[in-house]
Design an enzyme around this catalytic site. Structure first.
Site, mmCIF file in Angstrom:
data_model
loop_
_atom_site.group_PDB
_atom_site.id
_atom_site.type_symbol
_atom_site.label_atom_id
_atom_site.label_comp_id
_atom_site.label_asym_id
_atom_site.label_seq_id
_atom_site.Cartn_x
_atom_site.Cartn_y
_atom_site.Cartn_z
ATOM 1 C CG ASN A 509 65.928 -7.511 -143.781
ATOM 2 O OD1 ASN A 509 65.709 -6.417 -143.871
ATOM 3 N ND2 ASN A 509 67.230 -7.480 -144.215
ATOM 4 C CG HIS A 541 40.958 -20.893 -152.128
ATOM 5 N ND1 HIS A 541 39.706 -20.609 -152.541
ATOM 6 C CD2 HIS A 541 41.331 -19.670 -151.829
ATOM 7 C CE1 HIS A 541 39.547 -19.341 -152.194
ATOM 8 N NE2 HIS A 541 40.492 -18.608 -151.757
ATOM 9 C CB ALA A 582 67.584 -16.177 -152.871
ATOM 10 C CE LYS A 602 63.952 -31.367 -157.831
ATOM 11 N NZ LYS A 602 64.501 -32.025 -159.040
#
Length: 611
Positions: A509, A541, A582, A602
């Protein structure tokens, strides 16, 4: 005394064996693997009960109900998505069965035996529903079932009996009367196949995979309900997916090669139905209610009697459903009215060949595999037209798009083929910044920067530094078939420091970001939500720590769902079938078929399925 002289006159329901008071009837199998009644004349007392119970003989008196045509036609899906996923269509049978179990009643249906033949089975244990659920597409052996159901009914037990229309007609003839505590369910039956051929088919697969079959699932939903996939799982952990007519057994079935002879002249079609409720797949539901579709199965429920109507009223809360005109069901279920046509082959020779040479031989002789079966003029024409169709549908009449199309596909280090349509199709707003030494291997078409919103422009970018690689592979088949990879607008993909990005068929998407400096692999059927970030490198970095990883390969397995806003960090492997919730940040490996969420992510749930 029952005496079968013409095999089309026997549906194999086994009711005559159950009614015989002296157990004089046995059911030997013929060369085709179907059973027919044989009477032991020494035991027979000429009572005539076997003939009185034969549904073929008494079809005119059995074919009656409260309504000449079903009172209601209903499209329905089980509210329990896990049940619907595991069912042949929308999970209607399971809902009916669960209601009966909740009343302490009994449910009968067809189950596989240890060697994957099929028999009828009845119990009042809800844990048996998993075995009863789903169609088997074979003739099922029902001897003993009718007597058991009668004994239960006489004791006042509630029973829901499900079987083929001929079996349920046999049950009505056997019982001789209706029972208030009995619900009879049949289904729209195309025809029952030879158990002998099916076992030979499984033997062929066992030989091919070098392992014993441990599970079979007709209409497995992983590739979508409409693909009619037969999934066969083997002891060694491998699986076979037989899709549509590519599956040898289905091809023989749908060319009517090895159905029972009575199926070609079936007398149990049409109306009135002899059951209280009829079940089927609701083919064509997308024309009437897309909310009941999404390609994971929708049930058709026909209510044929007042008893069936009352039972549905008591079970309807288990469904999302919509009542539709009966005529809306006809187009997708020809078998409701019409028997299948006889095959054009010589059946006697077919079964002789099967016995002598095995399943693979009869496949090649009578219904050849894909390389011979699909190469007709329509397929050749489609193959020729495909690249032009893809080009015009994606590039339209945009000169900038044409120039980008040529730039990306016809550069020196790009592998692309217009002849096959295996190309990259850039949309408006796409920017390419590719070093001449960067290599692009295109084995599957990719639509880059797709934007369906007219007048809205958000750029998409592919940047490739010196000696980097981008490989677009076909990978494994997924539920979307051969549609090109759909990469939506706002994508920003950078491949730097000699990195390699591998992308298999799937879709992403809006707003996908990929930073690849080492190796990023995305498997087949992966669905990527909005604003997902995948990176195997954190740039110049670093954090001074003995546990910090600045760069490490990322591997995303087949059929993974990356939900909106999630971030996949360097060094992560995500197993097949996993779901990333999400806005999650994944910092460590995710096991297959696991739902993870949070930051850091998790495990939320294991052993999941998604579609």
């Amino acid at each position: 005394m029952i005496n079968i002289t013409n095999k089309v006159d026997c549906c194999g329901c086994n009711a005559c064996g159950d009614i015989c008071p002296t157990q004089a009837i046995s059911f030997p199998r013929d060369i085709e693997g179907f059973w027919y009644p044989k009477v032991d004349l020494e035991k027979c007392i000429n009572c005539g009960l076997c003939e009185k119970t034969c549904p073929n003989i008494h079809i005119s008196s059995l074919k009656k109900n409260d309504y000449d045509r079903p009172a209601k036609a209903i499209a329905a899906i089980n509210r329990n998505l896990a049940v619907r996923w595991d069912s042949t269509s929308g999970g209607a049978f399971s809902a009916l069965a669960e209601e009966m179990y909740s009343r302490g009643g009994y449910v009968s249906g067809a189950v596989y035996t240890d060697d994957f033949h099929v028999k009828n089975f009845i119990s009042n244990h809800p844990e048996d529903l998993a075995a009863l659920r789903s169609s088997k597409y074979l003739e099922s052996y029902a001897e003993g079932l009718y007597k058991e159901i009668r004994e239960l009914l006489k004791k006042g037990e509630k029973v829901l009996a499900c079987g083929t229309p001929c079996q349920m007609a046999g049950l009505r003839a056997f019982l001789g009367k209706d029972y208030d505590n009995l619900i009879i369910v049949d289904f729209i039956c195309r025809g029952v196949n030879s158990p002998k051929v099916y076992r030979s088919y499984l033997d062929s697969l066992e030989s091919e995979y070098g392992s014993k079959v441990v599970a079979v699932k007709a209409k497995n939903k992983e590739l979508g309900w409409r693909n009619l996939t037969r999934k066969v799982t083997f002891e060694n952990g491998e699986s076979y997916y037989g899709v549509l007519m590519e599956d040898d057994f289905r091809r023989g079935y749908h060319t009517n090669v090895y159905c029972r002879p009575s199926c070609y002249e079936c007398v149990f079609k049409g109306f009135p139905r002899m059951s209280d409720i009829t079940l089927a797949d609701f083919w064509g539901i997308e024309r009437y209610d897309k909310n009941l579709d999404n390609n994971i199965g929708t049930s058709l429920i026909l209510l044929n009697s007042k008893k069936g109507e009352r039972y549905f009223e008591e079970v309807k809360n288990r469904f999302e459903f919509k009542e539709l005109p009966l005529e809306s069901t006809f187009r997708g279920n020809i078998a409701l009215h019409k028997p299948i046509e006889k095959p054009l082959i010589d059946r006697e020779t077919f079964f002789e060949d099967l016995d002598k040479n095995g399943f693979d031989f009869v496949v090649s002789k009578y219904f050849p595999r894909k390389k011979n079966y699909h190469h007709g003029w329509k397929q050749r024409l489609k193959h020729l037209i495909k690249p032009y169709y893809l080009f015009l549908s994606n590039e339209r009449f945009s000169l900038p798009c044409y120039l980008k199309f040529l730039k990306i596909n016809y550069r020196k280090n790009s592998s692309a083929s217009f002849r096959s349509g295996v190309l990259i199709y850039p949309k408006k707003g796409v920017v390419f910044d590719i070093h001449p030494s960067a290599r692009i291997q295109v084995d599957y078409p990719l639509v880059f920067g797709n934007n369906p919103v007219k007048g809205f422009h958000l750029p998409s970018c592919l940047r490739m530094e010196k000696d980097t690689e981008f490989h677009i592979t076909a990978g494994k088949r997924d539920r979307y078939g051969d549609t090109p990879y759909n990469l939506r607008y706002g994508a920003y993909i950078e491949i730097v420091n000699g990195g390699k990005l591998t992308l298999s068929r799937g879709a992403a998407n809006v707003g996908l970001t990929i930073m690849c400096a080492k190796e990023v692999t995305i498997g087949s059927g992966v669905r990527i939500g909005r604003n997902v970030s995948i990176r195997d490198w954190n740039g110049p970095h670093v954090i001074v720590s003995d546990t910090y990883r600045n760069h490490a390969p990322v591997h995303i397995g087949d059929r993974v769902w990356l939900c909106s806003g999630c971030t996949i960090m360097p060094g992560v492997t995500i197993g097949e079938g996993a779901v990333i919730a999400a806005n999650s940040t994944v910092t460590k490996d995710v096991p297959p078929r696991t739902l993870v969420g949070g930051s850091p992510a998790k495990i939320i749930k294991e052993n999941i399925e998604w579609y």
